[in-house]
Design an enzyme around this catalytic site. Structure first.
Site, short mmCIF file in Angstrom:
data_model
loop_
_atom_site.label_atom_id
_atom_site.label_comp_id
_atom_site.label_asym_id
_atom_site.label_seq_id
_atom_site.Cartn_x
_atom_site.Cartn_y
_atom_site.Cartn_z
N LYS A 137 0.70 -1.30 -0.17
CA LYS A 137 -0.07 0.07 -0.07
C LYS A 137 0.78 1.11 0.02
O LYS A 137 0.67 2.12 -0.56
CB LYS A 137 -0.72 -0.24 1.09
CG LYS A 137 -2.00 -0.99 1.23
CD LYS A 137 -3.22 -0.87 2.47
CE LYS A 137 -4.11 -1.85 2.22
NZ LYS A 137 -5.19 -1.70 3.49
N LYS A 187 -7.23 -6.65 -9.39
CA LYS A 187 -8.31 -7.12 -8.45
C LYS A 187 -9.45 -5.95 -8.88
O LYS A 187 -8.99 -4.70 -8.96
CB LYS A 187 -8.12 -7.14 -7.19
CG LYS A 187 -7.34 -8.55 -6.80
CD LYS A 187 -6.97 -8.33 -5.39
CE LYS A 187 -8.34 -8.57 -4.40
NZ LYS A 187 -8.21 -8.91 -3.11
N LYS A 244 -12.69 -0.67 -5.28
CA LYS A 244 -13.55 0.59 -4.89
C LYS A 244 -12.83 1.57 -5.55
O LYS A 244 -13.52 2.67 -5.83
CB LYS A 244 -13.93 0.68 -3.64
CG LYS A 244 -14.63 -0.48 -2.94
CD LYS A 244 -14.74 0.06 -1.59
CE LYS A 244 -15.64 -1.32 -0.93
NZ LYS A 244 -15.50 -1.09 0.76
#
Length: 330
Positions: A111, A193, A196
């Site tokens: 991340k 993937k 959102k």
């Protein structure tokens, strides 16, 4: 019955990947377990969130979970920040956990990327909060994907060290549960993937999409020019085709081999039409019920508050005893 804890971030409208990877399994777990489901808004703010959007997303997420089949009467559904025991135990775990353990957490590295020095301390220590989320309730079963198993290992290390440091067997070992789940990829890039955070709404099927929107997104989904193969081996180097076949298999509860037995040799036009119909049958009722629930915000708030009261009744005695073991005066 084993006590299950699972959380989901209220950082946007849940999509098809969230449903097939987590929410659908939560609904099934309710049948034979005591379940505590949490909207982890403390985790959400490890990356800055617009306050009004965070509130809105929390209510949207609540509506989707209820619409998908979460039963707040038999089980517990609440937002994490409403139960202070999570944060209190997380601080204790910040002091129990070792820096070397956190440095091995691959999700932070993924991340943060090259700009790790610019990320929040919360993002770095959030695995300790995740451990606290679970052990605040002494939950022993946690549904996770493969990418989350490392966090369960860390939670068990923390529990074991706490027990050792304070001469107790207070916290139990946690068992990861990895239910069968489809790996849902972006409709625009079969190697990534479904997310959102993807700026393109065309990359995902949201659980609030109506039938026309679903059909449009599926029709525009990236594919290649070859017909569908008759065997799964033919999907190996075709990520977009593999993703769409996997979606059809997941929503129809059939193996990919059976999907290809029906559609192998055909072009994507016919297949995409059939896939859109399947998705609409699955998502449509959830989307309709979500919209109905969002028209009654007071009901959603009541569900969360009632869930927080019930969660607090379990959490307070556990965390209070942990604080006493540490030596805090009460």
């Amino acid at each position: 019955m084993k006590r299950v804890f699972s959380g989901i971030q209220p950082s946007g409208i849940p999509h098809l990947g969230n449903y097939l990877g987590a929410i659908r399994n939560w609904v099934t777990l309710q049948e034979e377990h005591e379940c505590i489901f949490c909207l982890v808004d403390l985790h959400a703010i490890t990356v800055w969130q617009d306050p009004k959007e965070l509130q809105e997303h929390t209510l949207q997420q609540t509506a989707v979970l209820l619409a998908a089949g979460i039963d707040p009467q038999r089980h517990i559904l609440f937002n994490q920040s409403a139960v202070s025991a999570h944060a209190r135990l997380a601080w204790i775990f910040n002091c129990v956990s070792r820096l070397g353990w956190l440095n091995r957490m691959t999700q932070f590295k993924d991340k943060a990327g090259k700009n790790r020095e610019n990320h929040s301390a919360g993002l770095y220590v959030y695995p300790n909060l995740m451990a606290a989320d679970i052990l605040t309730y002494k939950a022993t079963l946690v549904p996770v994907g493969d990418d989350q198993k490392q966090h369960i290992e860390l939670a068990n290390d923390i529990a074991q060290k706490f027990n050792h440091d304070y001469g107790t067997d207070f916290f139990p070992q946690i068992e990861p549960f990895t239910p069968p789940a489809a790996r849902v990829m972006s409709l625009r890039d079969g190697t990534k993937k479904m997310s959102k955070s993807d700026p393109s709404e065309q990359s995902r099927i949201d659980l609030t999409d109506d039938a026309d929107t679903i059909a449009q997104k599926v029709r525009r989904a990236k594919t290649d020019s070859d017909p569908l193969p008759s065997e799964t081996e033919g999907l190996a180097e075709r990520p977009e085709a593999r993703n769409l076949v996997g979606l059809y298999a997941a929503v129809s509860s059939t193996p990919p081999e059976q999907v290809l037995a029906e559609f192998g040799g055909q072009g994507f036009g016919t297949f995409k039409s059939a896939l859109a119909d399947r998705l609409s049958t699955t998502i449509g009722p959830i989307a309709d019920e979500t919209r109905r629930l969002l028209d009654d915000r007071s009901h959603l708030l009541s569900v969360l508050r009632n869930g927080a009261d019930r969660a607090r009744a379990i959490a307070e005695p556990i965390v209070t005893e942990a604080e006493q073991l540490v030596g805090f005066l009460r």
